[in-house]
Design an enzyme around this catalytic site. Structure first.
Site, short mmCIF file in Angstrom:
data_model
loop_
_atom_site.label_atom_id
_atom_site.label_comp_id
_atom_site.label_asym_id
_atom_site.label_seq_id
_atom_site.Cartn_x
_atom_site.Cartn_y
_atom_site.Cartn_z
N LYS A 72 14.76 -66.36 -30.75
CA LYS A 72 15.96 -65.83 -31.39
C LYS A 72 16.60 -66.95 -32.19
O LYS A 72 16.40 -68.14 -31.88
CB LYS A 72 16.92 -65.32 -30.32
CG LYS A 72 17.88 -64.27 -30.77
CD LYS A 72 17.35 -62.86 -30.63
CE LYS A 72 18.33 -61.86 -31.23
NZ LYS A 72 17.94 -60.47 -31.05
N VAL B 246 21.64 -45.82 -34.53
CA VAL B 246 20.75 -45.32 -33.47
C VAL B 246 21.36 -44.09 -32.80
O VAL B 246 20.68 -43.07 -32.62
CB VAL B 246 20.49 -46.41 -32.40
CG1 VAL B 246 19.60 -45.86 -31.30
CG2 VAL B 246 19.83 -47.63 -33.03
P1 NAD Z 1 25.61 -49.52 -35.40
O1 NAD Z 1 26.55 -50.61 -35.75
O2 NAD Z 1 24.98 -48.74 -36.51
O3 NAD Z 1 26.36 -48.45 -34.46
C1 NAD Z 1 27.23 -48.81 -33.44
C2 NAD Z 1 28.31 -47.74 -33.35
O4 NAD Z 1 29.16 -48.05 -32.26
C3 NAD Z 1 29.19 -47.64 -34.60
O5 NAD Z 1 29.32 -46.31 -35.01
C4 NAD Z 1 30.52 -48.23 -34.13
O6 NAD Z 1 31.63 -47.66 -34.80
C5 NAD Z 1 30.51 -47.88 -32.66
N1 NAD Z 1 31.35 -48.74 -31.86
C6 NAD Z 1 31.57 -50.08 -31.97
N2 NAD Z 1 32.42 -50.49 -31.02
C7 NAD Z 1 32.74 -49.41 -30.29
C8 NAD Z 1 33.56 -49.20 -29.16
N3 NAD Z 1 34.25 -50.20 -28.59
N4 NAD Z 1 33.64 -47.96 -28.66
C9 NAD Z 1 32.97 -46.92 -29.23
N5 NAD Z 1 32.17 -47.06 -30.29
C10 NAD Z 1 32.07 -48.28 -30.82
O7 NAD Z 1 24.52 -50.17 -34.45
P2 NAD Z 1 23.10 -49.56 -34.04
O8 NAD Z 1 22.07 -50.15 -34.91
O9 NAD Z 1 23.22 -48.08 -33.92
O10 NAD Z 1 22.90 -50.21 -32.59
C11 NAD Z 1 23.62 -49.69 -31.48
C12 NAD Z 1 23.36 -50.58 -30.27
O11 NAD Z 1 21.97 -50.61 -29.98
C13 NAD Z 1 23.75 -52.05 -30.46
O12 NAD Z 1 24.20 -52.54 -29.23
C14 NAD Z 1 22.46 -52.71 -30.85
O13 NAD Z 1 22.44 -54.08 -30.48
C15 NAD Z 1 21.48 -51.93 -30.00
N6 NAD Z 1 20.10 -51.94 -30.53
C16 NAD Z 1 19.86 -51.45 -31.78
C17 NAD Z 1 18.55 -51.46 -32.27
C18 NAD Z 1 18.25 -50.93 -33.63
O14 NAD Z 1 17.07 -50.72 -33.93
N7 NAD Z 1 19.24 -50.68 -34.47
C19 NAD Z 1 17.50 -51.97 -31.49
C20 NAD Z 1 17.79 -52.43 -30.19
C21 NAD Z 1 19.10 -52.41 -29.73
#
Ligand code: NAD
Length: 355
Positions: A79, A182
């Protein structure tokens, strides 16, 4: 560019790179390279101190060792973090300097997307070094979010089968905390299968969209962990299962995309004691890095990717069965299985996961 190897016990290599001309200050950490080069995203974040950034990159790179091992890709854990505010400080020069830093490790570390890094940034990094992946090239790889969502959905189905004997998510209710890239796609998959939804997000527009598209009910982010549903899916930030929320939890399954869902390690055992089936986060959300891994090895095809994603459900079923047989929490079993994959060595890692 200056580079300094940091003596971090238990890590294969940790290097700090500083470049005055571009303002780059970064750490690349490779935790374990038994199965192959370290692979994991680069996070750009305005850490309050050097120590905070070092702590984060250590935790994240160690996590990638486990995630990549169980993801069945021939990579170790790596990382990178860049000390900068992605909204204010990120420049093409800084990204290019970071790419030169990655390149200088001669393939010990492959970089990809994490928070603060976009696909366009990665394309720029890739123009300088070959040791980067996660951008769309000729329909291959690219944005991992839809893959991650599908992997979580498959994992959720496996959990519902194990816990409720359910053939599908039809008729079950899922509370999704965070309907972003996601979470929204996950909501679509659950809705199409006949599942009912409760959604919560700090972004009111995202909630509105889920209501309009999927007829979802809504909750506040504070209430979401405690609503009376079958499955709770943390898809926002880390630490969704903590001292406060665990006391409110009514769902019998925790299955979501967020990284580091358990605020403290003891939550693993406590969920087990409560009879809640926890899908270890780095297993259920591993599809994104699997896509990156297949892109690097040149094996990415839609059918291979689908096969690997579907395997996440199979792997989780194995974890659930073993957890029961050994009377252990599921998170602890996942860690054990990852270490077993690493102990078997590089040749078996891929074959095992593809079975
Ligand atoms: P994203 O930023 O598109 O979506 C996150 C959502 O959570 C947003 O809509 C945001 O408004 C909301 N949010 C933020 N803080 C919040 C809170 N306190 N309460 C309620 N909602 C809140 O991110 P993503 O790509 O959808 O990823 C979501 C999670 O999954 C993250 O933790 C990320 O690290 C993890 N993840 C994502 C991937 C990927 O392929 N995108 C892969 C592995 C892990």
């Amino acid at each position: 560019m200056k580079s300094e190897v940091l003596p971090v016990e238990g890590w294969r290599k940790v290097v700090r790179f500083t470049d005055e001309a571009s303002g780059l200050d970064a750490i690349i950490a490779v935790h374990d390279a038994t199965l192959g080069p370290g692979c994991g995203g680069c996070r750009i974040y305005p850490y309050p101190s050097f120590e905070a950034g070092l702590e984060d990159v250590k935790n994240l790179s160690r996590g990638m060792t486990y995630k990549n091992a169980l993801g069945g890709i021939p990579f170790g854990g790596g990382k990178a973090v860049i000390f900068a505010d992605p909204k204010k400080d990120k420049t093409p020069e800084m990204l290019k300097a970071f790419a030169r830093a990655v390149d200088s490790l001669e393939g010990l570390y492959y970089t990809a997307e994490d928070s603060g890094v976009t696909e366009a940034d990665l394309a720029l990094i890739r123009s300088v070094t070959n040791y980067a992946a996660g951008m769309e090239t000729k329909g291959v790889g690219g944005n991992p979010s839809p893959f991650t969502a599908r992997g979580v959905w498959r994992g959720m189905q496996a959990a519902a089968r194990h816990k409720f004997g359910a053939d599908s998510l039809d008729g079950l209710t899922v509370s999704i905390l965070g309907v972003g890239a996601v979470g929204m796609e996950l909501a679509r998959l659950i809705h199409e299968e006949g599942g009912k939804l409760v959604v919560a997000d700090v972004n009111a527009e995202a909630v509105k969209e889920a209501v309009a598209r999927f007829g979802a009910e809504t909750a506040t982010p504070e209430d979401a962990p405690g609503v009376d549903v079958d499955i709770f899916a943390p898809c926002a930030l880390g630490g969704a299962i903590n001292e406060v929320t665990i006391a409110q939890l009514k769902a019998k399954i925790v299955a979501g995309a967020a990284n580091n869902q358990l605020k403290t390690p003891d939550m693993d055992q406590r969920l087990k004691d409560m009879g809640v089936l926890y899908c270890p986060d780095y297993v259920i959300n591993g599809a994104g890095v699997i896509s990156v891994g297949l892109e690097i090895t040149g094996e990415w095809t839609t059918s291979e990717m689908t096969k690997r994603i579907d395997h996440i459900g199979v792997l989780l079923s194995d974890i659930f069965k073993r957890a029961e047989a050994e009377d252990l929490p599921t998170g602890a079993v996942a860690d054990k299985m990852a270490l077993e994959v690493i102990a078997r060595g590089p040749k078996t890692a891929q074959i095992k996961a593809a079975e």
